[in-house]
Design an enzyme around this catalytic site. Sequence first.
Site, PDB file in Angstrom:
ATOM      1  N   ARG A  46     -34.409  29.431 -18.820  1.00  0.00           N
ATOM      2  CA  ARG A  46     -34.364  28.163 -19.456  1.00  0.00           C
ATOM      3  C   ARG A  46     -35.189  28.153 -20.746  1.00  0.00           C
ATOM      4  NH1 ARG A  46     -36.458  25.724 -14.025  1.00  0.00           N
ATOM      5  NH2 ARG A  46     -36.813  27.941 -13.760  1.00  0.00           N
ATOM      6  N   GLY A  47     -36.045  29.153 -20.878  1.00  0.00           N
ATOM      7  CA  GLY A  47     -36.994  29.173 -21.995  1.00  0.00           C
ATOM      8  C   GLY A  47     -36.385  29.142 -23.384  1.00  0.00           C
ATOM      9  N   GLU A 103     -33.482  34.655 -27.196  1.00  0.00           N
ATOM     10  CA  GLU A 103     -34.578  34.686 -26.220  1.00  0.00           C
ATOM     11  C   GLU A 103     -35.774  33.892 -26.702  1.00  0.00           C
ATOM     12  OE1 GLU A 103     -35.680  35.160 -23.404  1.00  0.00           O
ATOM     13  OE2 GLU A 103     -35.425  37.176 -22.606  1.00  0.00           O
ATOM     14  N   ASP A 107     -41.972  40.136 -23.821  1.00  0.00           N
ATOM     15  CA  ASP A 107     -43.303  40.523 -23.380  1.00  0.00           C
ATOM     16  C   ASP A 107     -43.250  42.026 -23.070  1.00  0.00           C
ATOM     17  OD1 ASP A 107     -45.950  39.859 -22.548  1.00  0.00           O
ATOM     18  OD2 ASP A 107     -45.294  39.672 -20.481  1.00  0.00           O
ATOM     19  N   THR A 111     -37.156  42.481 -18.900  1.00  0.00           N
ATOM     20  CA  THR A 111     -36.062  41.526 -18.687  1.00  0.00           C
ATOM     21  C   THR A 111     -34.939  41.793 -19.680  1.00  0.00           C
ATOM     22  OG1 THR A 111     -37.705  39.871 -18.063  1.00  0.00           O
ATOM     23  CG2 THR A 111     -35.488  39.063 -18.537  1.00  0.00           C
TER      24      THR A 111
HETATM   25  P1  IMP Z   1     -40.673  40.547 -20.013  1.00  0.00           P
HETATM   26  O1  IMP Z   1     -39.610  41.028 -19.094  1.00  0.00           O
HETATM   27  O2  IMP Z   1     -42.033  41.027 -19.588  1.00  0.00           O
HETATM   28  O3  IMP Z   1     -40.414  40.838 -21.466  1.00  0.00           O
HETATM   29  O4  IMP Z   1     -40.772  39.000 -19.776  1.00  0.00           O
HETATM   30  C1  IMP Z   1     -40.205  38.058 -20.575  1.00  0.00           C
HETATM   31  C2  IMP Z   1     -40.221  36.704 -19.882  1.00  0.00           C
HETATM   32  O5  IMP Z   1     -41.545  36.427 -19.357  1.00  0.00           O
HETATM   33  C3  IMP Z   1     -39.934  35.613 -20.854  1.00  0.00           C
HETATM   34  O6  IMP Z   1     -38.554  35.352 -20.933  1.00  0.00           O
HETATM   35  C4  IMP Z   1     -40.728  34.462 -20.290  1.00  0.00           C
HETATM   36  O7  IMP Z   1     -39.961  33.775 -19.326  1.00  0.00           O
HETATM   37  C5  IMP Z   1     -41.905  35.084 -19.600  1.00  0.00           C
HETATM   38  N1  IMP Z   1     -43.126  35.061 -20.438  1.00  0.00           N
HETATM   39  C6  IMP Z   1     -43.774  36.128 -20.958  1.00  0.00           C
HETATM   40  N2  IMP Z   1     -44.855  35.742 -21.661  1.00  0.00           N
HETATM   41  C7  IMP Z   1     -44.897  34.396 -21.582  1.00  0.00           C
HETATM   42  C8  IMP Z   1     -45.806  33.400 -22.118  1.00  0.00           C
HETATM   43  O8  IMP Z   1     -46.793  33.667 -22.825  1.00  0.00           O
HETATM   44  N3  IMP Z   1     -45.491  32.114 -21.819  1.00  0.00           N
HETATM   45  C9  IMP Z   1     -44.414  31.752 -21.073  1.00  0.00           C
HETATM   46  N4  IMP Z   1     -43.546  32.640 -20.553  1.00  0.00           N
HETATM   47  C10 IMP Z   1     -43.791  33.950 -20.799  1.00  0.00           C
HETATM   48 MG    MG Z   2     -37.555  33.455 -20.199  1.00  0.00          MG
END
Ligand code: IMP
Ligand code: MG
Length: 188
Positions: A46-47, A103, A107, A111
């Site tokens: 949803r972000g 997106e 991070d 994902t």
């Molecule tokens: P990744 O798979 O570690 O890149 O995670 C990405 C997902 O983690 C994003 O789509 C967000 O939903 C969540 N996320 C990572 N960092 C933050 C943050 O600082 N605030 C809120 N959500 C975050």
């Molecule tokens: Mg997200």
Amino acid sequence: MRDYREFLSEVLISEEQLESRISELGRQISLDFAESNRLVLICILRGGVMFLTDLMRKIEIPHAIEFMAVASYGAGARESSGQIRISHDLNTDIFDRDVILVEDIIDSGHTLHSVLEMLSTRKPRSLQVCTLLDKADRREIEVPVRYVGFTIPNKFVFGYGLDLDDFYRNLPFIGVVDEEKYLLGKNK
Ligand code: IMP
Ligand code: MG
């Protein structure tokens, strides 16, 4: 629900900064895809919702939008394991389409890596990523990102689509959480 001011440590990106950077991104995408008549923006729920709706208003060429939702297995709410499950799939076929994945934040990259892998099996004509925020220092797996709104430090952020335990997505700016204050108040 508590007022966000209780645990906001700073406004990292203001509403004005968001608006001006998103206008630039929209303009760039309009130029890059000017010749395409098959552009589709895919928003990851949803972000990415707030970003998508603002970005699409700044894109001057015809395009479609689609939504998908993924859930990651195993890990805690603030870390992703990389293993994803599609909880809401696209409604249309992206075969031979020019796809931009929209997106909120990258991070670790896990994902996005999984989503890209899955979407590429459907044979789009092109597949690019547009992320509002990039926590570049946190990357554990390399992902190709064509458009980045802002590269940010490794701090937990919220607002403008990003949640803190499912709330505060409505805030029009990107704020940094004071984790200590947030957790303290939560346990009261
Ligand atoms: P990744 O798979 O570690 O890149 O995670 C990405 C997902 O983690 C994003 O789509 C967000 O939903 C969540 N996320 C990572 N960092 C933050 C943050 O600082 N605030 C809120 N959500 C975050
Ligand atoms: Mg997200």
